[in-house]
Design a protein around this motif. Structure first.
Motif, mmCIF file in Angstrom:
data_model
loop_
_atom_site.group_PDB
_atom_site.id
_atom_site.type_symbol
_atom_site.label_atom_id
_atom_site.label_comp_id
_atom_site.label_asym_id
_atom_site.label_seq_id
_atom_site.Cartn_x
_atom_site.Cartn_y
_atom_site.Cartn_z
ATOM 1 N N UNK A 251 33.778 1.558 33.576
ATOM 2 C CA UNK A 251 32.530 1.777 34.310
ATOM 3 C C UNK A 251 31.857 0.504 34.798
ATOM 4 N N UNK A 252 32.289 -0.658 34.266
ATOM 5 C CA UNK A 252 31.774 -1.896 34.846
ATOM 6 C C UNK A 252 32.827 -2.985 34.699
ATOM 7 N N UNK A 253 32.533 -4.137 35.240
ATOM 8 C CA UNK A 253 33.531 -5.212 35.282
ATOM 9 C C UNK A 253 33.670 -5.941 33.946
ATOM 10 N N UNK A 254 33.078 -5.357 32.887
ATOM 11 C CA UNK A 254 33.241 -5.959 31.563
ATOM 12 C C UNK A 254 34.257 -5.204 30.718
ATOM 13 N N UNK A 255 34.968 -4.272 31.360
ATOM 14 C CA UNK A 255 35.857 -3.385 30.599
ATOM 15 C C UNK A 255 36.910 -4.139 29.789
ATOM 16 N N UNK A 256 37.589 -5.121 30.399
ATOM 17 C CA UNK A 256 38.613 -5.890 29.658
ATOM 18 C C UNK A 256 37.984 -6.609 28.460
ATOM 19 N N UNK A 257 36.786 -7.184 28.710
ATOM 20 C CA UNK A 257 36.167 -8.018 27.661
ATOM 21 C C UNK A 257 35.700 -7.145 26.502
ATOM 22 N N UNK B 193 37.239 -4.456 25.581
ATOM 23 C CA UNK B 193 38.464 -4.095 24.856
ATOM 24 C C UNK B 193 38.926 -5.255 23.973
ATOM 25 N N UNK B 194 38.863 -6.469 24.529
ATOM 26 C CA UNK B 194 39.253 -7.650 23.744
ATOM 27 C C UNK B 194 38.380 -7.746 22.502
ATOM 28 N N UNK B 195 37.086 -7.538 22.688
ATOM 29 C CA UNK B 195 36.102 -7.614 21.611
ATOM 30 C C UNK B 195 36.362 -6.511 20.583
ATOM 31 N N UNK B 196 36.529 -5.281 21.058
ATOM 32 C CA UNK B 196 36.667 -4.115 20.174
ATOM 33 C C UNK B 196 37.908 -4.196 19.278
ATOM 34 N N UNK B 197 39.038 -4.629 19.846
ATOM 35 C CA UNK B 197 40.288 -4.613 19.066
ATOM 36 C C UNK B 197 40.731 -6.000 18.627
#
Ligand code: WTA
Length: 645
Positions: free
Chosen positions: A327-333, A335-339
């Motif tokens: 939903x925004x341009x932070x999606x990759x970051x 995911x990196x943070x979450x996992x």
């Protein structure tokens, strides 16, 4: 398990490289010893590039899924094999441990068998990025069926062509797929692809979007129903089919300079060993780390570095269903943070697109778990490289620039993260076993003199384990495409520079293949699609530099159809119709960015289109167009220049 063949220093790289060239058979067989075989090979390598014929580990018997799954069960049964992050951040993620993945693969292998799939049969897989896609791929490999994954963005026509070429009798698909804000009705695309098809006997449909689908009696079955039948019998295992080292593992269609995509064929053993070897060495994977490759499994990068490379190494592979900007341009970051992702492997086009959103989306995201960054698919410009390095890697993560192709199976030129030097914009050094050379137009090797950087067409002198074996159903095509341009060499289709340190920089395709957002698209393919539109007389397609996509598609079109429906007379409606036609014939990824209507094309007297001129005009170069005197009608060049978009 750590990896005895993991290279840990620059000296060790140099040593491995030397050894691999002096005695490739000893080098690769020592690595092959670390895999699970049902029977060892009789001969490490037999080859010639004239037929071409390449056979690695001939006589060896194995199953790749035993190497990707069974052999990890004792030590890693409860470790995550696949972490699945759904499209929407508020939906639950899924984790499949090695034990769970093994079980699901075995069960789905039964489903395939129950539906009549046998060793050697071709199974077309057209799915979104859900764990069932990886399960379907591995289940085919388990029973020796040949998978042919088709990217979810391809049209019904493209699927129909691929089904026909592969003579596929089975399809595994989904009701639909989520990609960002979109919901793509995959099953209905399959239904269109099957109109007139005579070979497909069974379509297995997994549920994802619950979009209404038509299920045809006797042909279509639900994944869940079929799995339930197996599960209810308490079945959790299936014996792995014994495969010859050189049996085909999969077909993957890719664009070339001719109109029709080619079915690149990879075989079991060589592909397994090389993807594993490069995964472990290029990314310097350490057991326990989380590897996030953002490609789609529909492309070779997903095959090699989401599925086979990581799983054969017992790694944790993150599979993401969505897109980087939704939903925004932070999606990759996120995911990196979450996992706590350790390795992030993406494409320059994604980096450039995220750069465009500024630093806001990165704020508050903890990226400290990242150890290695990677790029693939197209040359990376220095600006994007530095942004990736500074804002994502915080200057502490080596960036690997991996050059390779669908045909090569795994990375061929790349630095090894933190082990061999990186250089922005340069893929740097060849992997062990790779004898890269630059040749001139006549196939003469260009030799380095002194410190000067040389430039030429990139070729390879000898086979590595995961080189393509053939193009499905047409070996002659494989020969003429890759082995006939220059004698006794594999020709990559790319141009490259080589500097005094032996580093390579890829300059781009030298054939009529475009690289749009890291996707290979043949100009002839796009032209064929445009020419299908009623009223189009002829077209010529070239690439031009595009800030985000790397290359954009520029189409020159001679149109003599009726403009009646085009109320403003600007051609805009016709343009839209042409785009619609291309979407229908190939898929939205091949839509031209610009369409210029012209009254003629610059042709030589023999009728050949002078693409060089069209390319220059598309690139904005209108002065030095070179010699135009051989043109049939030199006047056309001025008209095209003046009408440039
Ligand atoms: C290009 C993708 C520069 C190249 C794995 C090649 C690259 C084509 C790089 C293959 C890179 C791939 N730097 N160019 N690191 N990686 N390419 O088959 O032109 O989809 O021939 O395989 O992408 O694309 P394919």
């Amino acid at each position: 398990m750590s990896y005895p063949y993991q290279i840990k220093s620059f000296e060790a790289y140099q040593e491995a490289y030397q050894k691999s060239i002096q005695d490739p058979e000893a080098f690769w067989s020592a690595i092959a010893e670390h895999f699970t075989w049902k029977k060892k090979w009789d001969k490490v390598l037999e080859w010639n590039f004239t037929e071409p014929k390449v056979e690695w580990f001939k006589g060896g018997k194995l199953n790749i899924t035993e190497n990707c799954l069974d052999r990890h069960l004792a030590t890693k049964g409860n470790h995550p094999a696949i972490i699945w992050e759904p499209n929407a951040p508020d939906e639950n993620h899924r984790i499949l441990t090695y034990k769970k993945l093994h079980e699901k693969v075995c069960q789905f292998a039964h489903v395939l068998k129950n539906n009549g799939v046998k060793k050697g049969d071709r199974v077309c897989i057209y799915m979104g990025m859900i764990p069932e896609l990886a399960i379907a791929v591995l289940a085919c490999a388990r029973i020796g069926a040949i998978h042919s994954v088709v990217f979810g963005g391809f049209s019904a026509q493209s699927i129909a062509d691929r089904l026909e070429d592969a003579k596929a009798e089975f399809i595994v698909t989904c009701d639909g797929a989520y990609r960002g804000a979109k919901d793509i009705p995959l099953k209905s695309v399959i239904d269109d692809a099957l109109i007139g098809n005579k070979t497909v006997k069974r379509v297995i449909v997994a549920t994802r979007t619950r979009t209404p689908v038509s299920m045809i009696k006797g042909r279509d079955v639900w994944w869940e129903d079929e799995m339930k039948q197996v599960e209810e019998k308490g079945i959790t295992f299936i014996e792995a089919e014994v495969m010859d080292a050189e049996d085909p593992l999969f077909i993957l269609y890719t664009s070339g300079s001719t109109g029709k995509p080619k079915g690149v064929v990879h075989s079991v053993a060589g592909y397994m060993i090389y993807t594993n070897y490069t995964f472990v060495n290029v990314f310097q994977y350490e057991p326990g780390q989380v590897h996030f490759c953002t490609a789609d499994i529909g492309w070779i990068t997903g095959h090699s570095y989401i599925v086979y490379g990581p799983l054969s190494a017992g790694a944790t592979s993150l599979l993401f269903e969505g897109v980087p900007t939704w939903p925004d341009a932070g999606r990759f970051w996120d995911i990196v943070d979450k996992y706590k992702v350790n390795i992030l492997y993406t494409a320059p086009t994604a980096i450039r697109s995220l750069m465009g959103f500024g630093l806001g989306p990165l704020q508050g995201k903890n990226l400290s778990s990242l150890k290695v960054l990677g790029t693939v698919g197209e040359p990376i410009n220095e600006e994007a490289w530095h942004w990736y390095d500074e804002h994502v890697g915080k200057r502490k993560c080596p960036i690997v620039d991996t050059w390779w192709q669908t045909e090569t199976g795994g990375c061929l030129i790349s630095n090894l993260a933190g082990i061999t030097p990186a250089k922005p914009g340069w893929a740097t050094l060849p992997m062990p076993g790779l004898q890269m050379v630059l040749v001139d137009e006549n196939g003469k090797e260009i030799l380095q003199e002194g410190e000067a950087t040389i430039s030429g067409n990139l070729c390879i002198k000898a086979p590595w384990p995961s080189i393509l074996r053939t193009t499905y159903g047409d070996h002659e095509r494989c020969r003429t495409n890759y082995f006939a341009t220059y004698e006794n060499m594999y020709f990559t289709g790319d141009g490259a520079l080589k500097n005094k340190d032996g580093f390579f920089r890829i300059t781009g395709r030298v054939d009529d293949v475009l690289n749009v957002s890291g996707h290979r698209i043949g100009t002839a393919e796009v032209e064929n699609a445009i020419n299908m539109h009623a009223g189009v007389v002829e077209s010529a397609v070239v690439g031009y530099p595009h800030d985000i996509k790397g290359q954009g598609i520029y189409a020159y079109v001679i149109y003599q159809g009726s403009h009646a429906q085009d109320t403003h007379g600007t051609g805009d409606l016709v343009r839209k119709d042409i785009l619609q036609t291309v979407t229908r014939i190939i898929g939205a990824i091949a839509k031209p960015d610009k369409i210029q209507f012209v009254s003629g094309l610059p042709k030589t007297r023999s009728g050949k289109i002078m693409r060089r001129i069209l390319r220059k005009i598309a690139e904005g170069e209108t002065e030095n167009l070179g010699d135009t005197s051989t043109l049939l009608d030199p006047g056309i060049v001025d008209e095209i220049k003046n009408g440039r978009l």
